[in-house]
Design a protein around this motif. Structure first.
Motif, PDB file in Angstrom:
ATOM      1  N   GLY A  96       0.752  -0.866   0.177  1.00  0.00           N
ATOM      2  CA  GLY A  96      -0.393   0.119  -0.304  1.00  0.00           C
ATOM      3  C   GLY A  96       0.905   0.661   0.263  1.00  0.00           C
ATOM      4  O   GLY A  96       0.053   2.464   0.030  1.00  0.00           O
ATOM      5  N   LYS A  97       2.116   1.135  -0.089  1.00  0.00           N
ATOM      6  CA  LYS A  97       2.908   2.214   0.166  1.00  0.00           C
ATOM      7  C   LYS A  97       2.998   2.943  -1.251  1.00  0.00           C
ATOM      8  O   LYS A  97       3.366   4.262  -1.737  1.00  0.00           O
ATOM      9  CB  LYS A  97       4.404   2.232   0.504  1.00  0.00           C
ATOM     10  CG  LYS A  97       4.370   1.971   2.320  1.00  0.00           C
ATOM     11  CD  LYS A  97       5.509   0.926   2.596  1.00  0.00           C
ATOM     12  CE  LYS A  97       5.866   1.150   4.339  1.00  0.00           C
ATOM     13  NZ  LYS A  97       6.945   0.261   4.224  1.00  0.00           N
ATOM     14  N   THR A  98       3.170   2.042  -2.788  1.00  0.00           N
ATOM     15  CA  THR A  98       3.196   3.083  -3.373  1.00  0.00           C
ATOM     16  C   THR A  98       2.071   2.896  -4.536  1.00  0.00           C
ATOM     17  O   THR A  98       1.406   2.120  -4.550  1.00  0.00           O
ATOM     18  CB  THR A  98       4.182   2.475  -4.675  1.00  0.00           C
ATOM     19  OG1 THR A  98       5.674   1.904  -3.677  1.00  0.00           O
ATOM     20  CG2 THR A  98       4.955   3.285  -5.809  1.00  0.00           C
ATOM     21  N   THR A  99       1.227   4.337  -5.823  1.00  0.00           N
ATOM     22  CA  THR A  99      -0.053   4.103  -6.124  1.00  0.00           C
ATOM     23  C   THR A  99       0.961   5.048  -6.897  1.00  0.00           C
ATOM     24  O   THR A  99       1.409   5.589  -6.682  1.00  0.00           O
ATOM     25  CB  THR A  99      -0.743   4.768  -4.926  1.00  0.00           C
ATOM     26  OG1 THR A  99      -2.255   4.143  -5.768  1.00  0.00           O
ATOM     27  CG2 THR A  99      -0.872   5.312  -4.717  1.00  0.00           C
ATOM     28  N   GLY A 100       0.417   4.646  -7.915  1.00  0.00           N
ATOM     29  CA  GLY A 100      -0.062   5.334  -9.264  1.00  0.00           C
ATOM     30  C   GLY A 100      -0.530   5.200 -10.442  1.00  0.00           C
ATOM     31  O   GLY A 100      -1.181   3.981 -10.346  1.00  0.00           O
ATOM     32  N   THR A 101      -0.693   6.187 -11.841  1.00  0.00           N
ATOM     33  CA  THR A 101      -0.728   5.786 -12.734  1.00  0.00           C
ATOM     34  C   THR A 101      -0.088   4.463 -13.869  1.00  0.00           C
ATOM     35  O   THR A 101       1.483   4.972 -13.589  1.00  0.00           O
ATOM     36  CB  THR A 101      -2.413   6.898 -13.371  1.00  0.00           C
ATOM     37  OG1 THR A 101      -2.745   6.893 -12.861  1.00  0.00           O
ATOM     38  CG2 THR A 101      -2.352   6.261 -15.411  1.00  0.00           C
ATOM     39  N   ILE A 113       6.634  -5.654 -15.140  1.00  0.00           N
ATOM     40  CA  ILE A 113       7.018  -4.780 -14.538  1.00  0.00           C
ATOM     41  C   ILE A 113       5.797  -3.708 -14.834  1.00  0.00           C
ATOM     42  O   ILE A 113       6.179  -3.066 -16.012  1.00  0.00           O
ATOM     43  CB  ILE A 113       8.381  -4.403 -15.003  1.00  0.00           C
ATOM     44  CG1 ILE A 113       9.490  -5.625 -13.983  1.00  0.00           C
ATOM     45  CG2 ILE A 113       8.220  -2.793 -13.913  1.00  0.00           C
ATOM     46  CD1 ILE A 113       9.221  -6.000 -12.696  1.00  0.00           C
ATOM     47  N   ALA A 114       5.375  -3.112 -14.042  1.00  0.00           N
ATOM     48  CA  ALA A 114       4.075  -1.894 -14.499  1.00  0.00           C
ATOM     49  C   ALA A 114       5.418  -0.869 -13.981  1.00  0.00           C
ATOM     50  O   ALA A 114       5.863  -0.417 -12.987  1.00  0.00           O
ATOM     51  CB  ALA A 114       3.440  -1.743 -13.217  1.00  0.00           C
ATOM     52  N   VAL A 115       5.588   0.695 -14.951  1.00  0.00           N
ATOM     53  CA  VAL A 115       5.979   1.697 -15.114  1.00  0.00           C
ATOM     54  C   VAL A 115       4.923   2.202 -14.700  1.00  0.00           C
ATOM     55  O   VAL A 115       4.449   3.174 -15.889  1.00  0.00           O
ATOM     56  CB  VAL A 115       6.541   2.094 -15.768  1.00  0.00           C
ATOM     57  CG1 VAL A 115       8.023   3.215 -15.714  1.00  0.00           C
ATOM     58  CG2 VAL A 115       8.191   0.932 -16.461  1.00  0.00           C
ATOM     59  N   LEU A 116       4.937   3.443 -13.658  1.00  0.00           N
ATOM     60  CA  LEU A 116       4.102   3.797 -13.031  1.00  0.00           C
ATOM     61  C   LEU A 116       4.446   5.968 -14.007  1.00  0.00           C
ATOM     62  O   LEU A 116       5.438   5.588 -14.300  1.00  0.00           O
ATOM     63  CB  LEU A 116       3.852   4.778 -11.760  1.00  0.00           C
ATOM     64  CG  LEU A 116       3.685   3.654 -10.751  1.00  0.00           C
ATOM     65  CD1 LEU A 116       3.529   3.771  -9.370  1.00  0.00           C
ATOM     66  CD2 LEU A 116       2.431   2.570 -11.085  1.00  0.00           C
ATOM     67  N   GLU A 117       3.594   7.084 -13.658  1.00  0.00           N
ATOM     68  CA  GLU A 117       3.671   8.100 -14.739  1.00  0.00           C
ATOM     69  C   GLU A 117       5.347   8.800 -14.498  1.00  0.00           C
ATOM     70  O   GLU A 117       5.448   9.645 -14.704  1.00  0.00           O
ATOM     71  CB  GLU A 117       2.176   8.750 -14.712  1.00  0.00           C
ATOM     72  CG  GLU A 117       1.944   8.110 -15.340  1.00  0.00           C
ATOM     73  CD  GLU A 117      -0.046   8.812 -15.677  1.00  0.00           C
ATOM     74  OE1 GLU A 117       0.730  10.194 -14.723  1.00  0.00           O
ATOM     75  OE2 GLU A 117      -0.797   8.914 -16.225  1.00  0.00           O
ATOM     76  N   ASN A 118       5.602   8.668 -12.530  1.00  0.00           N
ATOM     77  CA  ASN A 118       6.407   9.043 -11.674  1.00  0.00           C
ATOM     78  C   ASN A 118       7.611   8.327 -12.038  1.00  0.00           C
ATOM     79  O   ASN A 118       8.459   8.671 -11.485  1.00  0.00           O
ATOM     80  CB  ASN A 118       5.748   9.345 -10.611  1.00  0.00           C
ATOM     81  CG  ASN A 118       5.955   7.860  -9.789  1.00  0.00           C
ATOM     82  OD1 ASN A 118       6.018   6.983 -10.383  1.00  0.00           O
ATOM     83  ND2 ASN A 118       5.527   8.612  -8.567  1.00  0.00           N
TER      84      ASN A 118
END
Length: 135
Positions: A96-101, A113-118
């Protein structure tokens, strides 16, 4: 939508690993069969039924190796075809520490491996939560 491990590639599926001394591939089996035929007693040659049985075993081993290779390929294709469904969706790590699109998804030997917008990279595995696209 929870994502489980059914869409990931098992570790090492796409890597060459040193073979265990206990494992025998079809090349080793063929060498063993040829050595056995070369060194058989000419006064008591191998029974033809034994020879046919060994050839059948060799054929089964070779087919199993080829089937495993094809299954690895199918697994990779399946994971890639499902990966595009994650792009644009909200994702949260198992802790639950990392979230994003999700902006892109890559397939590695250890899975998706999902790469987030950040720019943060997150392994898609057990406990990862994927939700609708953030508005």
């Amino acid at each position: 939508m929870n994502v489980d491990m059914t869409t990931t590639i098992p570790a090492g599926a796409n890597q060459t690993t040193p073979k265990s001394k206990a494992s025998v591939d079809y090349q080793s089996f063929l060498k063993l069969l040829i050595a056995q035929m070369k060194n058989q007693d000419p006064t008591q040659p191998m029974d033809s039924t034994q020879y046919v049985a060994q050839l059948a075993t060799f054929s089964q081993v070779e087919q199993s190796v080829q089937m495993n290779t094809k299954l690895d390929s199918i697994l990779q294709s399946s994971a890639l075809s499902q990966a595009d469904a994650l792009i644009g969706h909200s994702i949260t790590s198992a802790d639950g520490k990392t979230t994003g699109t999700v902006s892109e998804v890559r397939l590695s030997s250890s899975g998706l491996i999902a790469v987030l917008e950040n720019g943060t990279e997150m392994a898609v595995g057990p406990g990862v939560t994927v939700g609708p696209a953030a508005s």
